[in-house]
Design an enzyme around this catalytic site. Structure first.
Site, PDB file in Angstrom:
ATOM      1  N   CYS A 362       0.838  -1.210   0.000  1.00 28.32           N
ATOM      2  CA  CYS A 362       0.000   0.000   0.000  1.00 28.32           C
ATOM      3  C   CYS A 362       0.869   1.255   0.000  1.00 28.32           C
ATOM      4  O   CYS A 362       0.502   2.289  -0.559  1.00 28.32           O
ATOM      5  CB  CYS A 362      -0.854   0.051   1.268  1.00 28.32           C
ATOM      6  SG  CYS A 362      -1.889  -1.375   1.529  1.00 28.32           S
ATOM      7  N   HIS A 418       1.329  13.740  -7.221  1.00 23.04           N
ATOM      8  CA  HIS A 418       0.592  15.008  -7.065  1.00 23.04           C
ATOM      9  C   HIS A 418      -0.771  14.975  -7.757  1.00 23.04           C
ATOM     10  O   HIS A 418      -1.605  15.858  -7.552  1.00 23.04           O
ATOM     11  CB  HIS A 418       1.452  16.161  -7.617  1.00 23.04           C
ATOM     12  CG  HIS A 418       1.180  17.474  -6.960  1.00 23.04           C
ATOM     13  ND1 HIS A 418       0.118  17.702  -6.098  1.00 23.04           N
ATOM     14  CD2 HIS A 418       1.843  18.659  -7.021  1.00 23.04           C
ATOM     15  CE1 HIS A 418       0.133  18.951  -5.683  1.00 23.04           C
ATOM     16  NE2 HIS A 418       1.170  19.556  -6.222  1.00 23.04           N
ATOM     17  N   ASP A 422      -2.403  16.450  -2.539  1.00 23.30           N
ATOM     18  CA  ASP A 422      -2.007  17.864  -2.577  1.00 23.30           C
ATOM     19  C   ASP A 422      -0.869  18.108  -1.600  1.00 23.30           C
ATOM     20  O   ASP A 422      -0.709  17.379  -0.617  1.00 23.30           O
ATOM     21  CB  ASP A 422      -3.191  18.754  -2.183  1.00 23.30           C
ATOM     22  CG  ASP A 422      -4.281  18.707  -3.232  1.00 23.30           C
ATOM     23  OD1 ASP A 422      -3.946  18.452  -4.407  1.00 23.30           O
ATOM     24  OD2 ASP A 422      -5.458  18.892  -2.865  1.00 23.30           O
TER      25      ASP A 422
END
Ligand code: CAO
Length: 445
Positions: A362, A418, A422
């Site tokens: 993950c 990105h 953020d």
């Protein structure tokens, strides 16, 4: 009228006991003069044995994996006794005779085209990677693209036919040799996943440079792991808009706690390093900021949120970087994790990791804390969306309650995708990690 003749290994440049790696014809095949019959491979060269007569293959006397030397009989061929083969064999050409008296070699009195033998000796020999072998350098300079890739001549031809650059293909054969199947897999991956090959980034080809013009050089093959991880890293680098957030965590108290338990861990046969605390703190941060525990789906329009917490750990091995995955970190104790970490590091360095050991991650942690440095910019391990880089902790003066106090500070470098995360969220993530690491009791909250 037809004759049955033995096909014999001709002069192969002094190599002995060379592996048969590929048989290129079947019993019953009708072959032309110069058609390749099988591929041999020594430590230094791959070479194809061509037919010197046209005719029908009636028997194959060797199998893949066998070893052969000059004079060894490899096949039987039925040829027209009246000389009506598809290519005329000039009788006048002198034939080099074998120097030994093996029965197979005795059959070499049959006329063989000297021209073919010469062309075999000169052009069928394809040198492989060998830093001492000057021919490699020549090939490297004179050919573009696949010249240094490790593949048999027929595989090279296959690749050329499909326009595949062999340097981009990972070989699955012995000693990482590229097989036809590897090329097929490469092509099918390229067709099914245009992102992996066509990244949308177009650049001019890098010029081939002869570095030996400037000084002594040596050519070294990349390991299979390096080639594979290199492809994945490259893809991540060009397809993910990366940003790296830097931060520091005060681990003074954590370190005191760790040291107080280090002996006990040692007595149980494992090492308690800062990494397991980072794994736990990462899970706490992933739980607080679930966007980090997600993957973008292939359409790029949806996020797949994961409800499990598997952490990949970058492990440096002599063969390159691998990332085994520790499953269900949220459910394991610090000691369980330390033990498992020790086991997977050994497995990784002994090349015993199974594909399943490296799947299902993950979030990844890449720790260079045991090596050194103050910060770095790790590359996101796609399809994950963030990776935590950890550098070496050091004592620093920290201004607290009106004075500077010495604190053990741990540098964190969080790279993220990105498109998904953020900057503000990334800053919150590392701030939260610092908050947890500075007081481990917060893990219990
Ligand atoms: N600051 C200071 N010391 C640290 C530290 C940190 N952040 N992290 C680890 N250390 C110490 C450990 O406590 C240990 O000290 P002792 O020898 O005194 O016990 C020492 O450094 C060596 O630790 P380690 O590297 O053996 O163990 P680890 O749990 O920190 O890491 C592993 C295990 C497998 C991740 C590591 O060995 C490794 O392979 N790291 C390299 C990963 C890598 O290459 N990343 C780059 C990827 S990008 O190319």
């Amino acid at each position: 009228m037809s004759d049955i003749k033995e096909i014999i290994i001709p002069d192969i440049g002094g190599f002995d006991n060379v592996d048969v790696i590929e048989i290129l014809v079947n019993i019953g095949d009708v072959v032309e003069v110069e058609q390749s019959l099988l591929t041999l491979e020594s430590d230094k060269a791959a070479m194809e044995i061509p037919a010197v007569d046209a005719g029908k293959i009636t028997e194959i006397l060797v199998a893949e994996g066998d070893q052969v030397s000059e004079g060894h009989a490899i096949m039987k061929i039925e040829v027209q006794a009246d000389g009506k083969s598809t290519v005329e064999k000039p009788e006048s050409v002198p034939v080099e005779q074998p120097k030994t008296s093996s029965p197979a070699k005795a059959n070499k009195s049959a006329p063989v085209k000297a021209e073919l033998r010469n062309s075999f000796a000169q052009t069928k020999l394809i040198p492989l990677r060998d830093q001492q072998n000057k021919t490699v350098a020549k090939v490297a300079q004179s050919q573009a693209g696949d010249s240094l890739a490790y593949a048999s001549p027929s595989t090279r031809r296959f690749a050329r036919k499909l326009g595949v650059d062999l340097n981009k293909v990972v070989g699955s054969g012995r000693k990482n040799r590229i097989l036809k199947e590897d090329i097929e897999l490469f092509v099918s991956q390229a067709l099914n996943n245009p992102q992996s090959s066509g990244t949308g980034v177009s650049t001019i080809a890098a010029p081939a440079i002869d570095f030996s013009k400037f000084g002594e050089t040596e050519t070294k093959a990349l390991s299979k792991i390096q080639k594979l991880s290199g492809q994945n890293l490259h893809r991540s680098w060009v397809t993910i808009p990366h940003v790296t957030q830097f931060d520091e965590a005060d681990i003074t108290d954590l370190e005191a706690f760790r040291k107080s338990h280090a002996e006990e861990a040692k007595s149980q046969g494992f090492k308690l390093t800062p990494l397991v605390f980072l794994m736990k703190a990462s899970v706490a941060a992933l739980q607080k900021f679930p966007t980090f525990n997600a993957s973008l789906d292939n359409s790029g329009e949806e996020l797949i949120m994961k409800k499990y917490f598997n952490i990949g750990i970058a492990v440096d091995t002599p063969n390159g970087l691998v990332v085994p995955v520790v499953k269900d970190v949220d459910k394991k104790s610090l000691y369980d994790l330390a033990k498992e970490l020790g086991e997977i590091s050994v497995k990784a360095r002994d090349k015993k990791l199974m594909p399943s050991d490296m799947q299902g991650g993950c979030f990844t942690i890449s720790s260079l804390g045991g090596v050194g440095g103050t910060a770095f910019t790790p590359i996101v391990n796609a399809p994950e969306v963030a990776i935590l880089g950890v550098s070496r902790s050091s004592i620093k003066p920290v201004y607290k309650e009106g004075e500077f106090v010495p604190r053990l500070m741990l540098p964190l470098s969080l790279s993220y995708d990105h498109r998904v995360i953020d900057g503000a969220l990334a800053a919150r993530f590392t701030t939260y990690m610092g908050y947890v690491l500075s007081d481990l009791r917060r893990l219990l909250l």
